[in-house]
Design an enzyme around this catalytic site. Structure first.
Site, PDB file in Angstrom:
ATOM      1  N   TYR A  50       0.864  -1.184   0.000  1.00  0.00           N
ATOM      2  CA  TYR A  50       0.000   0.000   0.000  1.00  0.00           C
ATOM      3  C   TYR A  50       0.895   1.227   0.000  1.00  0.00           C
ATOM      4  CZ  TYR A  50      -3.352   3.522   1.586  1.00  0.00           C
ATOM      5  OH  TYR A  50      -4.137   4.651   1.688  1.00  0.00           O
TER       6      TYR A  50
ATOM      7  N   ASP B  33       9.336   3.591  -0.630  1.00  0.00           N
ATOM      8  CA  ASP B  33       8.272   4.126   0.208  1.00  0.00           C
ATOM      9  C   ASP B  33       8.626   3.774   1.647  1.00  0.00           C
ATOM     10  OD1 ASP B  33       6.078   4.643   1.715  1.00  0.00           O
ATOM     11  OD2 ASP B  33       4.631   3.676   0.387  1.00  0.00           O
TER      12      ASP B  33
ATOM     13  N   LYS C 185       4.259   9.779   8.390  1.00  0.00           N
ATOM     14  CA  LYS C 185       3.967   9.144   9.682  1.00  0.00           C
ATOM     15  C   LYS C 185       4.953   9.531  10.791  1.00  0.00           C
ATOM     16  CE  LYS C 185       1.488   5.236   7.645  1.00  0.00           C
ATOM     17  NZ  LYS C 185       0.192   4.809   8.053  1.00  0.00           N
TER      18      LYS C 185
HETATM   19  C1  LIG Z   1       3.708   2.269   3.177  1.00  0.00           C
HETATM   20  C2  LIG Z   1       2.703   3.384   3.129  1.00  0.00           C
HETATM   21  N1  LIG Z   1       2.813   4.332   2.187  1.00  0.00           N
HETATM   22  C3  LIG Z   1       1.965   5.366   2.099  1.00  0.00           C
HETATM   23  C4  LIG Z   1       0.918   5.477   2.984  1.00  0.00           C
HETATM   24  C5  LIG Z   1      -0.039   6.628   2.878  1.00  0.00           C
HETATM   25  O1  LIG Z   1       0.192   7.523   3.924  1.00  0.00           O
HETATM   26  P1  LIG Z   1      -0.963   8.528   4.384  1.00  0.00           P
HETATM   27  O2  LIG Z   1      -2.015   7.709   5.029  1.00  0.00           O
HETATM   28  O3  LIG Z   1      -0.244   9.476   5.305  1.00  0.00           O
HETATM   29  O4  LIG Z   1      -1.453   9.215   3.152  1.00  0.00           O
HETATM   30  C6  LIG Z   1       0.746   4.510   3.975  1.00  0.00           C
HETATM   31  C7  LIG Z   1      -0.368   4.611   4.936  1.00  0.00           C
HETATM   32  O5  LIG Z   1      -0.700   3.721   5.663  1.00  0.00           O
HETATM   33  C8  LIG Z   1       1.661   3.429   4.048  1.00  0.00           C
HETATM   34  O6  LIG Z   1       1.520   2.467   4.961  1.00  0.00           O
END
Ligand SMILES: Cc1ncc(COP(=O)(O)O)c(C=O)c1O
Length: 460
Positions: A167, A269, A297
């Site tokens: 994700y 990511d 985060k």
């Molecule tokens: C690995 C990863 N990338 C991107 C995101 C997206 O982040 P946000 O919820 O701050 O948009 C998440 C959210 O859970 C994530 O786990």
């Protein structure tokens, strides 16, 4: 002749009964949340503020958090290992974050002009993540969206590669094969690209090519099939939305090599990994520096945040106007004050040492309980993160993960919750997060609950 045991309920039904019993206990403890959920449904779509807060038996409404704990509206206290889906490395109301944010609130919360903290934060991120140039966003979704745009803009190519089961936020290009069902996934060596949400145009879905995690050969095959057409690949260096799946040795360096050989780029990511796995994220911990790193985060101390770091070449393209990376709230002074406090006072060497001690204790106690009670499960822990995967064999990709029975995770979540520990409700996919404010007693509460759970479920 049938024995009494052989005509009794099958273990699977017994597990369902354990879940039912724990859900009854849960519901009895949450009348205030039930009342709020009923009222909220009249003004909030689904009665929640994000669709993933709709959980079974019901969303828990929180009143406040302090240190390592959160408190619900019914007055129940929890050791918070949910950590706001991995944002809570600082814990709650960390004095350094509170002071930095309070000070900045009094000096103005939004200018849409750079402030001194932007320099301090970008310099420190450059040092830790070994990438020289940075920009800020307001969420992980925005960070990965900019990374994908930038890879496309810089290469002039449209295709991207992503990993099945990863994700990366909720923008169109990466809302593909996030959690496809077993009957949709197609062959393991050539996963189908499945839209993960309604509202994703077919034309966009078709630009995203999907591979299994740890399958370098599949990436090489796609590059050979579409020579000079792939802009880049986005991947979590350690997969963290399917429990925790570490990369096999050589996988990440191999990705960089095969992508670069075709003129394509590599973006990590690190929205979930980032500071939770070490001071310089997985990038520094695993020693493979990609072209781009996306953060969010944990780097924001609990405020909306995000960042993208990159090579001089790629981010120089942004500096020269080749790609306009924009946003009204990018580099917001409140967020940057919190980020600076995190980098200077929270994600520091002593804190990582304390967290490592807690991680070892959790992993050892959980492993002992698994063995003592004959559970088919394994603990995976890295940095401040960890999870129990209810599988006999190690999980190396999304296909292994699909086979895991998520009722065990739900039962474990309920045992922890009813025992005063808050874990992320999507148990099979999510991990616990140990913050810099957790102490031995917090960890002992978690491991005692796990022991109780293992005894109950192991005896089924
Ligand atoms: C690995 C990863 N990338 C991107 C995101 C997206 O982040 P946000 O919820 O701050 O948009 C998440 C959210 O859970 C994530 O786990």
């Amino acid at each position: 002749m049938a024995t009494a045991a052989s005509v009794g309920p099958a273990p699977s039904e017994l597990l369902d009964r354990v879940v039912e019993e724990q859900e009854r206990i849960f519901t009895r403890r949450q009348p205030g949340s039930a009342a709020r959920a009923a009222r909220a449904r009249r003004s909030l779509a689904g009665g929640v503020t994000s669709s993933w807060q709709i959980t079974r038996p019901q969303a828990v409404w929180l009143s406040h958090g302090r240190g390592s704990k959160v408190y619900d509206v019914d007055g129940n206290e929890y050791v918070d290992l949910h950590g706001g889906y991995g944002a809570g490395l600082a814990g709650h109301a960390h004095p350094a974050v509170v002071e930095a944010v309070r000070e900045q609130v009094g000096r103005g919360t939004h200018f849409a002009q750079p402030t001194d903290d932007a320099i301090a934060v970008s310099e420190e991120l450059a040092r830790r993540f070994r990438l020289p140039l940075w920009r800020f966003t307001n969420s992980g979704t925005e960070a990965t969206m900019d990374a994908v745009h930038l890879m496309r803009a810089y290469t002039g190519r449209d295709l991207i590669i992503k990993v099945e089961g990863c994700y990366h936020g909720h923008h169109d290009s990466v809302q593909v094969s996030v959690a496809p069902d077993a009957d949709e996934v197609g062959p393991r060596s050539r996963p189908h690209a499945v839209a993960s949400s309604t509202g994703i145009p077919e034309a966009i879905r078709a630009l995203t090519l999907v591979v299994g995690f740890n399958d370098l050969g599949a990436v090489s095959a796609l590059l050979a099939e579409h020579p000079g057409r792939v802009a880049g690949m986005i991947v979590e260096p350690i997969m963290m939305n399917a429990g925790i799946i570490p990369p096999t040795p050589g996988y990440l360096a191999g990705l960089r090599e095969v992508l670069h050989a075709d003129g394509a780029l590599l973006a990590f990511d690190e929205v979930k990994t980032g500071l939770t796995v070490g001071p310089g994220g997985a990038t520094a911990a695993l020693g493979v520096v990609p072209d781009l790193v996306c953060l969010a985060k944990s780097v924001g101390g609990g405020l909306c945040c995000g960042a993208v770091g990159g090579t001089a070449e790629l981010m120089g393209f942004v500096a020269d106007g080749g790609y306009e990376m924009v946003g009204t709230f990018n580099g917001n002074p409140l967020t940057l004050a919190a980020m600076r406090a995190v980098l200077e006072h929270v994600a520091v060497p002593e804190a990582y040492e304390r967290i490592a001690t807690h991680r070892r204790t959790v992993a050892d106690r959980v492993r002992e309980a698994i063995e003592d009670h004959g559970l088919v499960a394994r603990v995976v822990a890295v940095g401040a993160k960890g999870c129990v995967t209810f599988s006999a064999a190690p999980v190396t990709d999304y296909r292994d993960f699909l086979a895991v029975d998520d009722r065990y995770n739900h039962a474990h979540w309920l045992f922890q919750h009813n025992g005063g520990v808050f874990l992320p409700p999507w148990g099979k996919t999510e991990q616990w997060l140990i913050s810099v404010q957790h102490d031995e007693e917090d960890i002992a509460r978690f491991t005692a609950n796990f022991e109780r759970f293992a005894r109950c479920v192991g005896d089924l």
